[in-house]
Design an enzyme around this catalytic site. Structure first.
Site, PDB file in Angstrom:
ATOM      1  N   ASP A  66       2.503  49.948  11.358  1.00 23.76           N
ATOM      2  CA  ASP A  66       2.878  48.749  10.611  1.00 23.76           C
ATOM      3  C   ASP A  66       2.410  48.798   9.163  1.00 23.76           C
ATOM      4  O   ASP A  66       1.621  49.661   8.779  1.00 23.76           O
ATOM      5  CB  ASP A  66       2.336  47.486  11.309  1.00 23.76           C
ATOM      6  CG  ASP A  66       0.928  47.667  11.867  1.00 23.76           C
ATOM      7  OD1 ASP A  66       0.216  48.581  11.416  1.00 23.76           O
ATOM      8  OD2 ASP A  66       0.540  46.899  12.751  1.00 23.76           O
ATOM      9  N   ASN A 135      -5.410  38.268  20.349  1.00 17.63           N
ATOM     10  CA  ASN A 135      -4.361  37.581  21.120  1.00 17.63           C
ATOM     11  C   ASN A 135      -3.507  38.571  21.910  1.00 17.63           C
ATOM     12  O   ASN A 135      -2.474  38.200  22.446  1.00 17.63           O
ATOM     13  CB  ASN A 135      -3.477  36.739  20.182  1.00 17.63           C
ATOM     14  CG  ASN A 135      -2.796  37.588  19.108  1.00 17.63           C
ATOM     15  OD1 ASN A 135      -2.869  38.814  19.131  1.00 17.63           O
ATOM     16  ND2 ASN A 135      -2.128  36.933  18.167  1.00 17.63           N
ATOM     17  N   HIS A 137      -2.054  41.281  20.626  1.00 17.06           N
ATOM     18  CA  HIS A 137      -1.001  41.981  19.882  1.00 17.06           C
ATOM     19  C   HIS A 137      -1.268  43.477  19.819  1.00 17.06           C
ATOM     20  O   HIS A 137      -2.417  43.924  19.822  1.00 17.06           O
ATOM     21  CB  HIS A 137      -0.748  41.361  18.497  1.00 17.06           C
ATOM     22  CG  HIS A 137      -1.778  41.627  17.460  1.00 17.06           C
ATOM     23  ND1 HIS A 137      -2.094  40.713  16.473  1.00 17.06           N
ATOM     24  CD2 HIS A 137      -2.574  42.697  17.207  1.00 17.06           C
ATOM     25  CE1 HIS A 137      -3.012  41.227  15.674  1.00 17.06           C
ATOM     26  NE2 HIS A 137      -3.314  42.417  16.097  1.00 17.06           N
ATOM     27  N   GLU A 142       3.260  40.020  18.016  1.00 14.85           N
ATOM     28  CA  GLU A 142       2.461  38.863  18.414  1.00 14.85           C
ATOM     29  C   GLU A 142       2.953  38.334  19.765  1.00 14.85           C
ATOM     30  O   GLU A 142       4.045  38.684  20.212  1.00 14.85           O
ATOM     31  CB  GLU A 142       2.593  37.772  17.339  1.00 14.85           C
ATOM     32  CG  GLU A 142       2.189  38.219  15.933  1.00 14.85           C
ATOM     33  CD  GLU A 142       0.677  38.361  15.740  1.00 14.85           C
ATOM     34  OE1 GLU A 142      -0.080  38.298  16.726  1.00 14.85           O
ATOM     35  OE2 GLU A 142       0.254  38.551  14.574  1.00 14.85           O
TER      36      GLU A 142
HETATM   37  C1  F6R Z   1      -3.184  48.021  13.108  1.00 11.74           C
HETATM   38  C2  F6R Z   1      -2.548  47.176  14.105  1.00 11.74           C
HETATM   39  C3  F6R Z   1      -3.252  46.073  14.807  1.00 11.74           C
HETATM   40  C4  F6R Z   1      -4.726  46.340  15.108  1.00 11.74           C
HETATM   41  C5  F6R Z   1      -5.363  45.137  15.780  1.00 11.74           C
HETATM   42  C6  F6R Z   1      -6.852  45.327  16.004  1.00 11.74           C
HETATM   43  O1  F6R Z   1      -2.290  48.969  12.574  1.00 11.74           O
HETATM   44  O2  F6R Z   1      -1.404  47.368  14.331  1.00 11.74           O
HETATM   45  O3  F6R Z   1      -2.565  45.800  16.015  1.00 11.74           O
HETATM   46  O4  F6R Z   1      -4.836  47.467  15.925  1.00 11.74           O
HETATM   47  O5  F6R Z   1      -5.173  43.999  14.991  1.00 11.74           O
HETATM   48  O6  F6R Z   1      -7.502  45.377  14.782  1.00 11.74           O
HETATM   49  P1  F6R Z   1      -9.051  45.769  14.654  1.00 11.74           P
HETATM   50  O7  F6R Z   1      -9.154  47.203  15.071  1.00 11.74           O
HETATM   51  O8  F6R Z   1      -9.367  45.591  13.201  1.00 11.74           O
HETATM   52  O9  F6R Z   1      -9.792  44.855  15.562  1.00 11.74           O
END
Ligand code: F6R
Length: 240
Positions: A66, A135, A137, A142
């Site tokens: 992303d 959540n 994701h 989401e």
């Molecule tokens: C990052 C992504 C997100 C993260 C998720 C966890 O490219 O796609 O899904 O993997 O938000 O983030 P952290 O590792 O910062 O807790």
């Protein structure tokens, strides 16, 4: 599912080794990569393995999950910059082997379609690295995102904006939109490595791995993947 529970450092090392072995078996591996706090230590291990001569990325291609919409590539909070800083600048991957969705493309819808095509054209993702949001994701998919989704423009939820504000000066600066691989895109990867660390991920890891498979917990779809490797530290594994 292959579940590994250990210290955060063990997870980083084991995960990196899995990637090194994948590249040894297939030097032109296509990697799907994630940003966020979770994989940073694993990327540091990859850099070390590269410096020790244990792996070369010269034939590897990468596709990131992303990218934010509307911040320049050079912005310190862009995922492009994150990947440069945390991995690409320290390994031998050619610049033209690196792909992230372009959140500044003039036609974002077209960019999403092109990104899917670029992934398919590379032969598809052999190994996808994932973190997980509080959540549930994965990528920026989401809760409520259909399992059939492919790369698309997404509106970030308030909880994701809040969680990601720690990387920005303040919450107002967090972009409200991103381009993200879809759930179907992720599930098409040959192998998936999911990482989670910290007590704040314990609830969602339990739901994702042991709860009902539902779009309300996007990561629960991973239970259906035939080649899922999960690396969780003791705190994140506390409710399993
Ligand atoms: C990052 C992504 C997100 C993260 C998720 C966890 O490219 O796609 O899904 O993997 O938000 O983030 P952290 O590792 O910062 O807790």
């Amino acid at each position: 599912m292959h579940l590994f529970i250990g210290t955060a450092e063990d997870c980083d090392k084991k995960g990196a080794l899995e990637i090194v072995n994948q590249i040894k078996n297939k030097p032109d591996t296509v990697l799907g990569l994630a940003t966020g706090s979770t994989p940073i230590g694993m990327y540091q291990n990859l850099v070390q393995f590269y410096r020790d001569g244990k792996v070369s990325f010269s034939q590897v291609r990468t596709f990131n999950l992303d990218e934010y919409v509307g911040i320049p590539r050079e912005h310190p909070c862009s995922y492009y910059d994150f990947m440069q800083e945390n991995l690409f600048k320290d390994i031998d991957i050619p610049a033209d082997h690196i792909s992230l969705p372009d959140g500044n493309a003039p036609d974002l819808k077209q960019e999403c379609a092109d990104y899917e095509e670029r992934i398919a054209g590379s032969g598809g993702i052999d190994l996808q690295v994932l973190g997980i949001g509080h959540n549930g994701h994965i990528g920026f998919n989401e809760p409520g995102t259909p399992f059939e989704s492919v790369t698309q423009l997404v509106n970030l939820t308030q909880s994701t904006i809040q969680a990601n504000a720690r990387f920005f000066e303040n919450q107002d600066q967090v972009p409200r939109q991103a381009l993200s691989m879809g759930i179907k895109t992720i599930m098409q990867a040959g192998k998936i490595l999911l990482f989670a660390k910290g007590a704040d991920k314990a609830d969602i890891i339990q739901k994702a791995l042991q709860g009902p498979i539902t779009p309300e917990v996007p990561a629960s779809v991973l239970q259906l993947h035939p080649n899922l490797y999960v690396f969780v530290d003791h705190a994140a594994a506390a409710k399993l």
